[in-house]
Design a protein around this motif. Structure first.
Motif, PDB file in Angstrom:
ATOM      1  N   LYS A   1       5.264   9.651   2.227  1.00  0.00           N
ATOM      2  CA  LYS A   1       4.921   8.360   1.820  1.00  0.00           C
ATOM      3  C   LYS A   1       4.897   7.302   2.576  1.00  0.00           C
ATOM      4  CE  LYS A   1       5.584   5.175  -2.114  1.00  0.00           C
ATOM      5  NZ  LYS A   1       6.391   4.629  -3.246  1.00  0.00           N
ATOM      6  N   PHE A   2       3.920   6.667   2.699  1.00  0.00           N
ATOM      7  CA  PHE A   2       3.881   5.433   3.583  1.00  0.00           C
ATOM      8  C   PHE A   2       3.817   4.250   2.686  1.00  0.00           C
ATOM      9  CE2 PHE A   2       2.172   8.778   6.280  1.00  0.00           C
ATOM     10  CZ  PHE A   2       1.890   8.450   7.692  1.00  0.00           C
ATOM     11  N   THR A   3       4.646   3.192   3.061  1.00  0.00           N
ATOM     12  CA  THR A   3       4.604   2.062   2.222  1.00  0.00           C
ATOM     13  C   THR A   3       4.366   0.984   3.460  1.00  0.00           C
ATOM     14  OG1 THR A   3       6.517   2.843   0.881  1.00  0.00           O
ATOM     15  CG2 THR A   3       5.955   0.565   0.597  1.00  0.00           C
TER      16      THR A   3
ATOM     17  N   ILE B   1      10.681  -1.124   0.975  1.00  0.00           N
ATOM     18  CA  ILE B   1      10.489   0.195   0.046  1.00  0.00           C
ATOM     19  C   ILE B   1      10.287  -0.208  -1.304  1.00  0.00           C
ATOM     20  CG2 ILE B   1      11.801   1.745   1.624  1.00  0.00           C
ATOM     21  CD1 ILE B   1      14.251   1.328  -0.147  1.00  0.00           C
ATOM     22  N   ALA B   2       9.509   0.586  -1.948  1.00  0.00           N
ATOM     23  CA  ALA B   2       9.071   0.083  -3.439  1.00  0.00           C
ATOM     24  C   ALA B   2       8.650   1.506  -4.345  1.00  0.00           C
ATOM     25  CB  ALA B   2       7.809  -0.600  -3.147  1.00  0.00           C
ATOM     26  N   VAL B   3       8.840   1.387  -5.726  1.00  0.00           N
ATOM     27  CA  VAL B   3       8.465   1.993  -6.523  1.00  0.00           C
ATOM     28  C   VAL B   3       7.648   1.074  -7.532  1.00  0.00           C
ATOM     29  CG1 VAL B   3      10.331   3.933  -6.409  1.00  0.00           C
ATOM     30  CG2 VAL B   3      10.569   1.837  -8.063  1.00  0.00           C
ATOM     31  N   THR B   4       6.506   1.724  -8.214  1.00  0.00           N
ATOM     32  CA  THR B   4       5.947   0.705  -9.087  1.00  0.00           C
ATOM     33  C   THR B   4       6.679   0.678 -10.587  1.00  0.00           C
ATOM     34  OG1 THR B   4       4.708   2.738 -10.027  1.00  0.00           O
ATOM     35  CG2 THR B   4       3.650   1.503  -8.217  1.00  0.00           C
TER      36      THR B   4
ATOM     37  N   LEU C   1       2.812  -7.773  -5.497  1.00  0.00           N
ATOM     38  CA  LEU C   1       4.389  -7.398  -5.370  1.00  0.00           C
ATOM     39  C   LEU C   1       4.941  -7.678  -6.809  1.00  0.00           C
ATOM     40  CD1 LEU C   1       5.632  -9.962  -2.349  1.00  0.00           C
ATOM     41  CD2 LEU C   1       5.225  -7.534  -2.476  1.00  0.00           C
ATOM     42  N   ASP C   2       4.276  -8.271  -7.904  1.00  0.00           N
ATOM     43  CA  ASP C   2       5.041  -8.028  -9.301  1.00  0.00           C
ATOM     44  C   ASP C   2       4.588  -7.097  -9.931  1.00  0.00           C
ATOM     45  OD1 ASP C   2       2.141  -8.577  -9.615  1.00  0.00           O
ATOM     46  OD2 ASP C   2       2.307 -10.223 -11.111  1.00  0.00           O
ATOM     47  N   GLU C   3       4.029  -5.879  -9.352  1.00  0.00           N
ATOM     48  CA  GLU C   3       3.805  -4.829  -9.928  1.00  0.00           C
ATOM     49  C   GLU C   3       4.704  -3.677  -9.468  1.00  0.00           C
ATOM     50  OE1 GLU C   3      -1.046  -5.067 -10.731  1.00  0.00           O
ATOM     51  OE2 GLU C   3      -0.488  -4.339  -8.727  1.00  0.00           O
TER      52      GLU C   3
ATOM     53  N   VAL D   1       0.960  -1.057  -0.059  1.00  0.00           N
ATOM     54  CA  VAL D   1      -0.027  -0.009   0.088  1.00  0.00           C
ATOM     55  C   VAL D   1       0.951   1.042   0.061  1.00  0.00           C
ATOM     56  CG1 VAL D   1      -1.954   1.105   1.094  1.00  0.00           C
ATOM     57  CG2 VAL D   1      -1.612  -1.339   1.464  1.00  0.00           C
ATOM     58  N   SER D   2       0.760   2.126  -0.969  1.00  0.00           N
ATOM     59  CA  SER D   2       1.338   3.376  -0.968  1.00  0.00           C
ATOM     60  C   SER D   2       0.446   4.533  -0.535  1.00  0.00           C
ATOM     61  CB  SER D   2       1.792   3.663  -2.152  1.00  0.00           C
ATOM     62  OG  SER D   2       2.961   2.657  -2.718  1.00  0.00           O
ATOM     63  N   VAL D   3       0.585   4.996   0.381  1.00  0.00           N
ATOM     64  CA  VAL D   3      -0.304   6.230   0.893  1.00  0.00           C
ATOM     65  C   VAL D   3       0.609   7.619   1.072  1.00  0.00           C
ATOM     66  CG1 VAL D   3      -1.828   6.915   2.905  1.00  0.00           C
ATOM     67  CG2 VAL D   3      -1.468   4.594   2.412  1.00  0.00           C
ATOM     68  N   TYR D   4       0.302   8.422   0.112  1.00  0.00           N
ATOM     69  CA  TYR D   4       0.740   9.881   0.025  1.00  0.00           C
ATOM     70  C   TYR D   4      -0.063  10.761   0.797  1.00  0.00           C
ATOM     71  CZ  TYR D   4       3.208   8.073  -3.801  1.00  0.00           C
ATOM     72  OH  TYR D   4       4.375   7.366  -4.591  1.00  0.00           O
TER      73      TYR D   4
END
Length: 178
Positions: free
Chosen positions: A51-53, A159-162, A84-86, A11-14
């Motif tokens: 950003k919350f991940t 930590i992630a980016v799309t 996760l694959d995204e 979940v990415s929360v801005y």
């Protein structure tokens, strides 16, 4: 896989950076008895926006409901969820180990080299290794080093980016320019 199967979602929360928001967001998960697997907060690509991940293991139906509840928080600009694959993601692990092992145990040097871990610091009492990668890679390194004795260990949240372009960037830019 049916829609009711649990799976890991990121979940990415801005958000605006306000005190107390983390408690309210975590309460949304707590009320539904959903364990947060990992949590990271950081600045986003837009100044003044955090950003919350958050990583959770739930059904997609519940994930959609939770996104709706998160977005009801006044300070939340937008929330997204991804499988996760995204995403492209990393986790970091730090390992503190007695320095004598670095010089006396040839196997430790091999483990460091084969795992692509990095020595962050060395002094006469201890050295610290850093390894970033997938959770499985960090756990494997932990299991390899455990027999030698780990003085301290910690692992970060994901930590992630799309992989796909996020529309949030243009949304945030519009907000910034208003």
């Amino acid at each position: 896989m049916s829609i009711e199967d649990k799976q890991l979602f990121t979940v990415s929360v801005y958000t605006e950076n306000n005190i107390g928001l983390l408690n309210r967001i975590s309460a949304i998960f707590q009320r539904r008895h959903i364990n947060i697997e990992s949590l990271n907060t950081s600045p986003s690509e837009i100044e003044g926006v955090s950003k919350f991940t958050i990583v959770v293991n739930i059904t997609e139906v519940n994930m959609k409901k939770i996104i709706g509840q998160i977005e009801k928080q006044v300070e939340v600009i937008k929330a997204y969820y991804h499988k996760l694959d995204e995403i492209i993601y990393q986790i970091a692990g730090l390992f503190k180990i007695k320095s004598e092992l670095l010089f006396e145990e040839r196997q430790i040097q091999n483990i460091i080299k084969e795992s692509n871990a990095r020595i962050v610091t060395v002094n006469k009492e201890f050295f610290v290794l850093e390894k970033s990668g997938k959770k499985e890679e960090i756990v494997t390194l932990y299991n390899q080093l455990s027999p030698f004795g780990i003085m301290q260990y910690t692992r970060s949240g994901l930590i992630a980016v799309t992989k796909e372009e996020m529309k949030i960037s243009s949304l945030l830019e519009a907000i910034k320019n208003n």
